[in-house]
Write a protein that holds these residues in place. Structure first.
Motif, PDB file in Angstrom:
ATOM      1  N   GLU A  41       0.826  -1.207   0.000  1.00 43.48           N
ATOM      2  CA  GLU A  41       0.000   0.000   0.000  1.00 43.48           C
ATOM      3  C   GLU A  41       0.865   1.264   0.000  1.00 43.48           C
ATOM      4  N   HIS A 195       6.246   6.237  -6.722  1.00 49.94           N
ATOM      5  CA  HIS A 195       5.196   5.497  -7.408  1.00 49.94           C
ATOM      6  C   HIS A 195       5.752   4.197  -8.003  1.00 49.94           C
ATOM      7  N   LYS A 199       5.017   0.275  -7.109  1.00 53.52           N
ATOM      8  CA  LYS A 199       4.434  -0.650  -8.089  1.00 53.52           C
ATOM      9  C   LYS A 199       5.351  -1.826  -8.381  1.00 53.52           C
ATOM     10  N   CYS A 218      -1.454   8.208  -4.563  1.00 55.44           N
ATOM     11  CA  CYS A 218      -1.493   7.255  -3.447  1.00 55.44           C
ATOM     12  C   CYS A 218      -2.789   6.450  -3.439  1.00 55.44           C
ATOM     13  N   HIS A 219      -2.720   5.229  -2.874  1.00 57.74           N
ATOM     14  CA  HIS A 219      -3.924   4.405  -2.757  1.00 57.74           C
ATOM     15  C   HIS A 219      -4.898   5.009  -1.757  1.00 57.74           C
ATOM     16  N   ARG A 220      -4.326   5.639  -0.744  1.00 52.58           N
ATOM     17  CA  ARG A 220      -5.153   6.170   0.324  1.00 52.58           C
ATOM     18  C   ARG A 220      -4.563   7.492   0.794  1.00 52.58           C
TER      19      ARG A 220
END
Ligand SMILES: Nc1ncnc2c1ncn2[C@@H]1O[C@H](COP(=O)(O)OP(=O)(O)O)[C@@H](O)[C@H]1O
Ligand SMILES: [Mg+2]
Length: 235
Positions: A41, A195, A199, A218-220
């Motif tokens: 994450e 990033h 990944k 960002c994911h969150r």
């Protein structure tokens, strides 16, 4: 331990509290703060200056201790009272990138990247060097490997610092305003790098940033307010 979505929880904070006290005042900076970060994450933390972002990152990074609450890495509690080897956990589980790079000036980029791994296992120098070189390639600095920090630009120094933070394959990479000192173009390159690391290496990252650009990828996105974390949508 997996969360509701079946993802592996790498970091769990359970009701952390942190006060700063002096004679005049008692600042309750972190209040019953909970957080779960899963494997792979990429989480950003935003918040006003003075809201406690660095305090929180220092608690996660075991550079400071909470007054109350529990911290788990990979489901194992870091128990400050029972003589857990904090230095070892910090070195082996965590990678740090700060606003200032903190590279050692008398060593080359390559040597700086190798340092945290050598501290752990001095006998595997050749292997560590190979790994450090790969990380320098990853941050696109292979051609600068033998230069010392004062021969590198601000952005390059920060990229070396990121490679160094990754040398021990940390469970989680912590970054406290990593582009706070850099111009926009250089910052963007660092953001792309975070990033890509996330990944390609499935690296869990918690990054404190004022950058909307970085927060966007960002994911969150979490927001620190009144001592606890909120989803940005809740603000
Ligand atoms: N060691 C300390 N002693 C006393 N107060 C502190 C200490 N470190 C931080 N603070 C205070 O705690 C608050 C949060 O600081 P910090 O975590 O650095 O905020 P941020 O990183 O969000 O700007 C600030 O009001 C700051 O003055
Ligand atoms: Mg700060």
């Amino acid at each position: 331990m997996n969360n509701r979505n079946g993802k592996k929880v790498i970091l769990k904070l359970d009701k952390l509290n942190k006060h700063y006290k002096d004679k005049k005042r008692d600042l309750h900076i972190i209040r019953d703060l909970d957080l779960e970060v899963t494997e792979g994450e990429l989480v950003s933390i935003l918040g006003k200056s003075g809201s406690g972002k660095s305090t929180l990152l220092n608690l996660i990074g075991l550079l400071d201790k909470p007054d109350t609450g529990r911290i788990y890495f990979d489901n194992v509690e870091v128990d400050n009272l029972k003589g857990t080897n904090i230095d070892q956990i910090r070195n082996e589980m965590l990678g740090f990138v700060f606003q200032f790079h903190y590279l050692l000036p008398e060593f080359t980029a390559l040597e700086n990247v190798m340092m945290p791994a050598l501290a752990k296992d001095f006998n595997r120098k050749a292997e560590i060097e190979e790994r450090a070189m790969k990380l320098l390639e990853e941050v696109e600095l292979a051609d600068r490997a033998h230069h010392k920090p004062n021969e590198l630009s601000g952005g390059e120094k920060q990229r070396v610092a990121i490679a160094r933070a990754l040398i021990n394959s940390p469970k989680i990479l912590l970054a406290d305003e990593p582009t706070g000192n850099l111009d926009e173009e250089t910052s963007e390159r660092i953001h792309d790098l975070f990033h890509r690391i996330n990944k390609e290496m499935n690296q869990s990252i918690v990054v404190v940033t004022h950058s909307r650009e970085l927060a966007k990828i960002c994911h969150r996105r979490l927001y620190l307010k009144k001592g606890s974390l909120h989803q940005e949508e809740e603000i």
